[in-house]
Write a protein that holds these residues in place. Structure first.
Motif, PDB file in Angstrom:
ATOM      1  N   UNK A  62      20.117  11.090   4.516  1.00 25.38           N
ATOM      2  CA  UNK A  62      20.548   9.997   5.397  1.00 25.38           C
ATOM      3  C   UNK A  62      19.353   9.448   6.172  1.00 25.38           C
ATOM      4  N   UNK A  63      19.488   8.186   6.576  1.00 26.87           N
ATOM      5  CA  UNK A  63      18.410   7.527   7.315  1.00 26.87           C
ATOM      6  C   UNK A  63      18.951   6.960   8.619  1.00 26.87           C
ATOM      7  N   UNK A  64      18.433   7.395   9.750  1.00 27.59           N
ATOM      8  CA  UNK A  64      18.804   6.720  11.000  1.00 27.59           C
ATOM      9  C   UNK A  64      18.267   5.293  10.999  1.00 27.59           C
ATOM     10  N   UNK A  65      18.855   4.412  11.782  1.00 27.82           N
ATOM     11  CA  UNK A  65      18.342   3.030  11.801  1.00 27.82           C
ATOM     12  C   UNK A  65      16.861   3.025  12.181  1.00 27.82           C
ATOM     13  N   UNK A  66      16.079   2.086  11.603  1.00 29.47           N
ATOM     14  CA  UNK A  66      14.657   2.031  11.951  1.00 29.47           C
ATOM     15  C   UNK A  66      14.461   1.698  13.422  1.00 29.47           C
ATOM     16  N   UNK A  67      13.390   2.267  14.002  1.00 32.81           N
ATOM     17  CA  UNK A  67      13.109   1.995  15.415  1.00 32.81           C
ATOM     18  C   UNK A  67      12.155   0.818  15.536  1.00 32.81           C
ATOM     19  N   UNK A 118       0.828  -1.208   0.000  1.00 24.81           N
ATOM     20  CA  UNK A 118       0.000   0.000   0.000  1.00 24.81           C
ATOM     21  C   UNK A 118       0.860   1.256   0.000  1.00 24.81           C
ATOM     22  N   UNK A 119       1.951   1.261   0.766  1.00 25.42           N
ATOM     23  CA  UNK A 119       2.780   2.474   0.863  1.00 25.42           C
ATOM     24  C   UNK A 119       3.448   2.782  -0.479  1.00 25.42           C
ATOM     25  N   UNK A 139       3.830  -2.835  16.106  1.00 29.90           N
ATOM     26  CA  UNK A 139       3.407  -3.889  15.179  1.00 29.90           C
ATOM     27  C   UNK A 139       3.972  -3.677  13.790  1.00 29.90           C
ATOM     28  N   UNK A 140       3.342  -4.331  12.809  1.00 30.55           N
ATOM     29  CA  UNK A 140       3.786  -4.305  11.407  1.00 30.55           C
ATOM     30  C   UNK A 140       5.274  -4.630  11.296  1.00 30.55           C
ATOM     31  N   UNK A 141       5.713  -5.655  12.027  1.00 32.64           N
ATOM     32  CA  UNK A 141       7.138  -6.004  12.004  1.00 32.64           C
ATOM     33  C   UNK A 141       7.525  -6.503  10.617  1.00 32.64           C
ATOM     34  N   UNK A 142       8.587  -5.906  10.087  1.00 32.86           N
ATOM     35  CA  UNK A 142       9.025  -6.196   8.718  1.00 32.86           C
ATOM     36  C   UNK A 142       8.829  -4.992   7.820  1.00 32.86           C
ATOM     37  N   UNK A 143       7.903  -4.121   8.207  1.00 31.99           N
ATOM     38  CA  UNK A 143       7.623  -2.886   7.464  1.00 31.99           C
ATOM     39  C   UNK A 143       8.445  -1.762   8.080  1.00 31.99           C
ATOM     40  N   UNK A 144       8.986  -0.878   7.232  1.00 34.17           N
ATOM     41  CA  UNK A 144       9.732   0.263   7.775  1.00 34.17           C
ATOM     42  C   UNK A 144       8.913   1.525   7.615  1.00 34.17           C
ATOM     43  N   UNK A 145       8.772   2.283   8.670  1.00 36.45           N
ATOM     44  CA  UNK A 145       8.219   3.635   8.520  1.00 36.45           C
ATOM     45  C   UNK A 145       9.021   4.567   9.417  1.00 36.45           C
ATOM     46  N   UNK A 146      10.187   4.902   8.876  1.00 36.87           N
ATOM     47  CA  UNK A 146      11.189   5.624   9.646  1.00 36.87           C
ATOM     48  C   UNK A 146      11.419   7.040   9.174  1.00 36.87           C
ATOM     49  N   UNK A 147      12.615   7.515   9.463  1.00 35.74           N
ATOM     50  CA  UNK A 147      12.928   8.932   9.229  1.00 35.74           C
ATOM     51  C   UNK A 147      13.835   9.120   8.008  1.00 35.74           C
ATOM     52  N   UNK A 187      15.876  19.445   6.174  1.00 36.66           N
ATOM     53  CA  UNK A 187      14.775  19.146   7.099  1.00 36.66           C
ATOM     54  C   UNK A 187      14.679  17.662   7.376  1.00 36.66           C
ATOM     55  N   UNK A 188      13.580  17.283   8.003  1.00 37.45           N
ATOM     56  CA  UNK A 188      13.435  15.899   8.475  1.00 37.45           C
ATOM     57  C   UNK A 188      12.009  15.405   8.257  1.00 37.45           C
ATOM     58  N   UNK A 189      11.864  14.210   7.769  1.00 40.10           N
ATOM     59  CA  UNK A 189      10.554  13.552   7.624  1.00 40.10           C
ATOM     60  C   UNK A 189      10.510  12.356   8.577  1.00 40.10           C
ATOM     61  N   UNK A 190       9.328  12.103   9.139  1.00 40.41           N
ATOM     62  CA  UNK A 190       9.210  10.941  10.034  1.00 40.41           C
ATOM     63  C   UNK A 190       8.019  10.072   9.634  1.00 40.41           C
ATOM     64  N   UNK A 191       8.042   8.837  10.120  1.00 40.16           N
ATOM     65  CA  UNK A 191       6.970   7.846   9.897  1.00 40.16           C
ATOM     66  C   UNK A 191       6.737   7.606   8.403  1.00 40.16           C
TER      67      UNK A 191
END
Ligand SMILES: Cc1cc2nc3c(=O)[nH]c(=O)nc-3n(C[C@H](O)[C@H](O)[C@H](O)COP(=O)(O)OP(=O)(O)OC[C@H]3O[C@@H](n4cnc5c(N)ncnc54)[C@H](O)[C@@H]3O)c2cc1C
Length: 423
Positions: free
Chosen positions: A192-197, A89-90, A201-209, A152-156
């Protein structure tokens, strides 16, 4: 009734995705749950099926199969893994902005790669200070000759750690007309991307910064005109984000129903199957009713979306149901919001009901109901919380909506026949 929206090609697609999900995705779920690591290999395998390109014109190598087909793909993946449904979906959400606002050159460059599964797109709007309040955005894009410089910075951001081309909204000036959209390749210096936190839930999916520090991108990577960034963000969210997340919720909801009926049939209490207790039977009836309602609103909204732009659709993509189902021709933004609202709210209700039926067994890791509960909560915020959907629905009821995206972009909503024009 929801089956009335489906054509033979939808049934075939469902069988195909279900077989893939059961064969390839299901064996990976336990490991994804255990490690929580971003699942790149499976995401690539899903993309290589061509499913990210389900709404992309065949002229650009896509399936050209429309929004109801997209709903079925996401639903079937989410039935096995909410995380992998959300991966699809993403990325499909990331496609929207290119279809709606991309130049012919940008479409020719990116859509065939996305359709073939060699490139995953994202859309990056949310910031630490700007979630629902998109205009609170602070990330800047400063024009410097033939480039823009992003800071700047984007999250999620959905698929942050596997995305190849990020659709980034940034501020080029003040006010509501001051946002602009850009395509930023994942390997651009300054990104750059910090390591995913670790998430609930949704383990396996990344929604990071995503962090941008003097990230230079050519003017040719701008999507649409300067000042159209808010339109890119809103149209993607309304036309793709909301139905997509409704489909994720629907897949999880179907899994909850299947798990719970199986559990209540296998578990013995008072010398009989658990479902012989009248209160348990009623609770199962409630879940069944909610799944039926949720599916109906999700398919109805997607069908309307397919219908809105069908003047431009190729004949073999047209619905066989045109004579029996309404084509309002009047836009369907409210139906799309309602699909997200109803699907999220009902799956959250059902997962609580299912937990009650499972009692202590639902707390054990070897039963997936806890995973469904955690995953379902992840569907609440993206593309607008339930309160945001209700506010927009109230505006529609009060005649306060400022136009409908499904009408404004109707020409871009349905796949068109024929080859793409030359560059
Ligand atoms: C799984 C997942 C995937 C995501 N994927 C993406 C992505 O791909 N790209 C992206 O850009 N973002 C993504 N997001 C972020 C998502 O879009 C935001 O979480 C969402 O916009 C809500 O913002 P927020 O979480 O900051 O909540 P906030 O906006 O801070 O809201 C907090 C609370 O205030 C309420 N509220 C906010 N505004 C109002 C208002 N005007 N009136 C009344 N109540 C209000 C909300 O309902 C909520 O209860 C994702 C999030 C998740 C969980």
């Amino acid at each position: 009734m929801s089956d009335a929206y489906l054509e033979e090609r939808h049934h075939q697609l469902r069988a195909q995705v279900r077989a893939f999900a059961e064969l390839k995705v299901a064996p990976r779920v336990a490991d994804m749950e255990h490690t929580g690591a971003v699942e790149t290999e499976l995401a690539t395998a899903i993309a290589q099926q061509g499913w990210i390109g389900v709404t992309i014109d065949r002229a650009y190598g896509g399936m050209g199969a429309g929004h109801l087909a997209k709903t079925i793909i996401i639903e079937e993946l989410s039935r096995i893994s909410g995380a992998m449904g959300t991966v699809a979906q993403a990325s499909q959400l990331g496609v929207a902005k290119i279809i709606h606002f991309g130049s012919e050159r940008q479409k020719r460059i990116w859509l065939p790669k996305i359709a073939s599964g060699s490139c995953l797109p994202t859309i990056a709007v949310t910031e630490p200070e700007a979630g629902s309040h998109v205009l609170g955005m602070q990330m800047t894009a400063r024009r410097d000759g033939r480039h823009y410089v992003l800071n700047g910075c984007k999250i999620h951001i959905g698929n942050s750690h596997i995305g190849d081309i990020h659709g980034v909204i940034a501020r080029t000036s003040e006010g509501s007309q001051g946002l602009t959209a850009f395509l930023v390749e994942a390997d651009r210096p300054g990104l750059t991307l910090p390591p995913p936190r670790r998430t609930l839930g949704l383990h396996g999916f990344s929604f990071g910064e995503l962090h941008f520090t003097d990230c230079r991108i050519p003017v040719g990577n701008r999507l649409g005109r300067e000042g159209e960034g808010l339109d890119v963000a809103y149209s993607s969210s309304v036309l793709y984000g909301r139905p997509n997340l409704a489909a994720v919720a629907l897949g999880i909801h179907q899994a909850i129903l299947e798990q719970t009926t199986a559990f209540a049939s296998e578990r013995v209490r008072y010398g009989k199957q658990l479902h012989h207790l009248p209160n348990i039977k009623i609770k199962i009836g409630q879940i069944q009713s909610r799944v039926m309602t949720a599916r109906l609103v999700a398919y109805h909204a997607a069908h309307l979306l397919d219908s809105v732009g069908k003047d431009q659709a190729s004949p073999d993509c047209g619905s066989q149901l045109e004579s029996t189902l309404p084509n309002t021709g009047a836009g369907c933004d409210a139906e799309l919001m309602n699909a997200k609202l109803i699907n999220v709210e009902l799956v959250l209700d059902s997962v609580r009901t299912a937990m009650e039926i499972h009692a202590a067994a639902g707390l054990m890791d070897d039963i997936p109901i806890g995973r469904y509960l955690r995953d379902a909560h992840h569907i609440f915020a993206p593309a607008g919380t339930s309160d945001i959907q209700l506010l927009r629905l109230a505006e529609a009821a009060l005649g306060q909506s400022k136009g409908q995206w499904s009408q404004r972009l109707s020409a871009a909503l349905s796949p068109r026949p024929g080859p793409a024009p030359p560059l």
